[in-house]
Design a protein around this motif. Structure first.
Motif, PDB file in Angstrom:
ATOM      1  N   ARG A  24       0.914  -1.200  -0.108  1.00 47.89           N
ATOM      2  CA  ARG A  24       0.118   0.067   0.061  1.00 47.89           C
ATOM      3  C   ARG A  24       0.924   1.278   0.016  1.00 47.89           C
TER       4      ARG A  24
ATOM      5  N   HIS B 274       0.608   5.599   0.142  1.00 48.42           N
ATOM      6  CA  HIS B 274      -0.357   6.719   0.476  1.00 48.42           C
ATOM      7  C   HIS B 274       0.495   8.059   0.135  1.00 48.42           C
TER       8      HIS B 274
ATOM      9  N   LYS C 164      -6.603   2.852  -8.519  1.00 47.21           N
ATOM     10  CA  LYS C 164      -6.265   3.913  -7.340  1.00 47.21           C
ATOM     11  C   LYS C 164      -7.595   4.692  -6.774  1.00 47.21           C
ATOM     12  N   LYS C 165      -7.500   5.373  -5.644  1.00 45.97           N
ATOM     13  CA  LYS C 165      -8.521   6.218  -5.236  1.00 45.97           C
ATOM     14  C   LYS C 165      -7.935   7.388  -4.639  1.00 45.97           C
TER      15      LYS C 165
ATOM     16  N   LEU D 269      -3.965  10.247  -2.284  1.00 41.04           N
ATOM     17  CA  LEU D 269      -4.050   9.252  -3.094  1.00 41.04           C
ATOM     18  C   LEU D 269      -3.415   8.062  -2.688  1.00 41.04           C
ATOM     19  N   ASP D 270      -4.301   6.764  -2.697  1.00 41.93           N
ATOM     20  CA  ASP D 270      -3.977   5.632  -2.239  1.00 41.93           C
ATOM     21  C   ASP D 270      -3.675   4.521  -3.611  1.00 41.93           C
ATOM     22  N   PHE D 271      -2.644   3.943  -3.552  1.00 43.59           N
ATOM     23  CA  PHE D 271      -2.509   3.209  -4.610  1.00 43.59           C
ATOM     24  C   PHE D 271      -1.269   1.808  -4.317  1.00 43.59           C
TER      25      PHE D 271
END
Length: 736
Positions: free
Chosen positions: A202, A204, A694-695, A734-736
């Motif tokens: 993860r 961030h 992603k979100k 951003l999380d990816f």
């Protein structure tokens, strides 16, 4: 944990503590529909088929369904019922016979908490304290001010700096003394659990701003390097202004960590942490005579500073930590070791208001500390396991060693007269620190060493008795050398031996309802940080507590209620920087809290506390008075809601709101002035945007929505901390 069993750090632990009743607020937070394949599930997403029916008849080819990924905030990130201090044998707070409150990292993000002081107010009977002009962590628990009781991963840590929120996995507040820990304030302690490597990848990235000039960015990356190794790297940078005049906060933070887990279950985790924090030491408002012995707090703009614009404080620390766990010949026993080292360097210069002349002019002077070096070394070796001795027993026993050395040069300048309460004219102050009227070199050393033991004995299937003890040896010394004249003063207290003990019982009366009771005592030797070498007798305290822990709605809600009685003797209170032996203090009260998610997507935390705290002193002017900064009651509520239905038109949108109430407090032990009560309301909204797998999360909110003017704490007659006005903030991650 084996690598295959270890969950992502971001996949939170189960739990919580904070409850019941006071103001309300509700919010919605929408998960985002993310298109992707099953690999995206490692980011905490939940898969759902796009059309009904998954069964297949015999002989028919399997039906391959389209996949719809539903993103947002995983529920596990709101829950945390784990602690790494306060229960050596069990980390689940539902099984520990004492009150423990936990705040997970997700709550810090939803509330846009930029400092720890913004989190303390969400705990019952916990309020902020002066914090040496806002440069250190400082709080009061159940009427007692902390003294070096900031713990980091279970290690007692004195620090002259702030804790960067970027490193926090969760915050636990353990109420009352923990006897197998040894020295601590009888009100309780705060423990920070830092982020550790996870076995699921993860990443961030985050940027935050606000209307007063906050500019902060951070990153967090974790994942496996191989079947046996995992890493985590956290970093942040900040350059922020404040609502206070001439206030700039600059800090950088970097923390890499690596874990190894062997096939036998043995594990090693090593980490390093660097922090550089630069900010002014802000003494806040002052008070002025209001007739007789009473005083009033200056009625000026919240931005008004009584400090010179050249005040500054720079603090840098380096921390290293290693944790080792080795299974013994039986899976029921493990050998654990911990090593910790901290080196901190601080330099500061600030101004202090000394008095107000009869003609209204202020008397101020420059003060500061140069070359302040603080070194802490900590080691622990323990074994824990279980066995049968007529009754089932779980046992943890070991030994801890801690030494702390601090040296610095203190100086004060000549008095400067000018400015008034309403117009301080602080720009007229000059830096005369190069020509001090007093300059002293100081050195303080403190060492403690102690074996400890804790046992959980199953008296019945539903009744567990917890016993604990620690035999601690401690010693300390101080040296003060006058650098402008002659004379060196040396003081020390010989080796002091103290046995602290605890007993607690947990009765699981029903499947979802448990009752507990405990007794514990503690001590703290006097320290020499007040600028002299006078030795006061060790402070000693004890607590009686009874309470109940309840799981409701299939463990969706967790409630804790408790009553407590605490007493401490030989209390030393700092009044305007001078050590005063007040004699003692007692505190009785009650707490109620609740945390959980009553419905899918709805999260709530609420708390209410009441405390009747009283000084016991031979000084009639303060005997029977409530201690400084202690309210009789405080309460809080935070609630948020996230839409979990991907077909909802609100998917991706969320809201959260909360309120905190703090009762009236006195600004000194003599009750010459009051700080008043206040209620703060915060609200925020966020929106998730899917970008492939992603979100992106957008945040927008307001702190102190009603723009309430309030005072957070008092450090004495001329040291009153000012609360922040309405603040609009925004962020993107951003999380990816």
């Amino acid at each position: 944990m084996q690598p295959s069993e270890a969950g992502s750090v971001w996949g939170g632990l189960k739990g919580g503590a904070s409850h019941a009743v006071l103001l309300w607020a509700i919010a919605l937070t929408g998960p985002v529909a993310l298109a992707g394949d099953a690999a995206a599930q490692t980011a905490g997403a939940t898969a759902a088929p796009s059309k009904a029916g998954t069964a297949q008849a015999d002989g028919e080819a399997p039906v391959v369904l389209d996949t719809l990924m539903v993103g947002g905030t995983p529920q596990a990130r709101y829950d945390s019922r784990q602690t790494d201090v306060g229960g050596r044998l069990s980390s689940d707070i539902t099984e520990i016979p004492r009150t423990i409150d936990v705040v997970p990292e997700q709550l810090l993000q939803d509330q846009h908490a930029r400092e720890m002081e913004e989190v303390y107010r969400y705990f019952p009977n916990v309020v902020n304290n002066d914090g040496y002009g806002g440069t250190r962590e400082d709080y009061i628990i159940r009427g007692f001010r902390r003294r070096d009781d900031v713990y980091r991963n279970g290690v007692r840590l004195k620090s002259n700096s702030r804790i960067d929120p970027s490193t926090i996995e969760s915050i636990q507040i353990i109420k009352g003394p923990v006897s197998d820990i040894g020295q601590m304030t009888p009100g309780g302690l705060v423990n920070i659990t830092t982020k550790k490597p996870g076995w699921k990848a993860r990443n961030h990235l985050e940027v935050n701003v606000d209307s007063h000039g906050e500019r902060q960015t951070m990153f967090d990356s974790t994942g496996p390097l191989s079947e046996n190794f995992a890493y985590r790297i956290v970093g942040s940078a900040e350059s922020s202004n404040s609502f206070r005049d001439d206030t700039l906060v600059q800090r950088q933070f970097f923390a890499p960590t690596m874990s190894w887990v062997g096939s036998s279950g043995a594990s090693v985790t090593v980490g390093y942490e660097f922090s550089k924090d630069k900010r002014p030491l802000d003494r806040g408002f002052i008070t002025y005579p209001a007739g007789g012995s009473l005083r009033s707090v200056a009625d000026v703009s919240r931005s008004t500073r009584y400090d010179a614009n050249f005040t500054k404080r720079d603090s840098t620390y380096h921390q290293a930590e290693a944790d080792i766990s080795i299974p013994l010949h039986s899976d029921k026993w493990t050998l654990e070791g911990k090593l910790f080292y901290n080196h901190e360097r601080t330099d500061e210069i600030h101004t202090e208001v000394r008095s107000i002349r009869s003609n209204g002019l202020l008397v101020r002077r420059v003060e500061g500390n140069d070359d302040r070096n603080l070194d802490t070394v900590f080691g622990r070796l323990q074994t824990k396991g279980e066995f049968e001795a007529l009754l089932p027993v779980k046992l943890a026993t070991g030994i801890e060693y801690r030494t702390q050395k601090e040296s610095w040069i203190n100086y004060v300048g000549a008095d400067q007269v000018g400015g008034t309460v309403s117009n301080p004219a602080s720009w007229q102050l000059t830096d005369n620190s190069a020509r001090p009227t007093a300059r002293t070199a100081r050195r303080v050393e403190q060492t403690d060493f102690g074996p400890f033991i804790q046992a959980d004995i199953s008296l019945l299937p539903t009744v567990t008795l917890t016993l604990g003890a620690r035999y601690e040896l401690s010693k300390g010394s101080a040296r003060v050398e006058n650098l402008l004249g002659r004379g060196t003063t040396v003081g020390s207290y010989p080796v002091d031996r103290n046995l602290t003990k605890t007993a607690g019982v947990m009765w699981k009366a029903f499947e979802e309802v448990s009752f507990f009771a405990n007794y514990a005592d503690t001590f703290q030797p006097h320290n020499f940080y007040n600028g002299d070498t006078q030795v006061f007798p060790a402070e000693k305290g004890r607590q009686y507590e009874v309470g109940s822990k309840i799981n409701l709605m299939g463990e969706r809600l967790f409630m804790t209620a408790s009553l407590f009685d605490i007493k401490q003797s030989n209390v030393v209170e700092s009044v305007n920087g001078v050590a005063v032996l007040t004699g003692g203090q007692k505190s009785r009260g009650a707490e109620l809290s609740v945390v959980g998610n009553p419905a899918e997507g709805w999260n709530i935390r609420a708390a209410v506390g009441y405390v009747d705290a009283e000084l016991e002193s031979a000084d009639r002017s303060i005997d029977g008075n409530r201690p400084t900064n202690v309210p009789t009651h405080n309460a809080s509520l935070w609630s948020s809601y996230e839409v979990k239905d991907p077909s909802s038109p609100l998917v991706g949108l969320g809201f959260g709101a909360g309120a905190t109430l703090v009762g009236n407090r006195y600004g000194d032990a003599q009750h010459t002035f009051e700080l008043g009560s206040y209620t703060l309301i915060d609200a925020g909204a966020w929106y998730y945007i899917p970008v492939g797998e992603k979100k992106i999360r957008l945040d927008l909110g307001v702190k102190n929505l009603t723009d309430k003017s309030y005072l957070t704490a008092s450090g004495g007659t001329y040291r009153v901390s000012v609360g922040a006005p309405r603040t609009v903030y925004g962020g993107i991650s951003l999380d990816f």
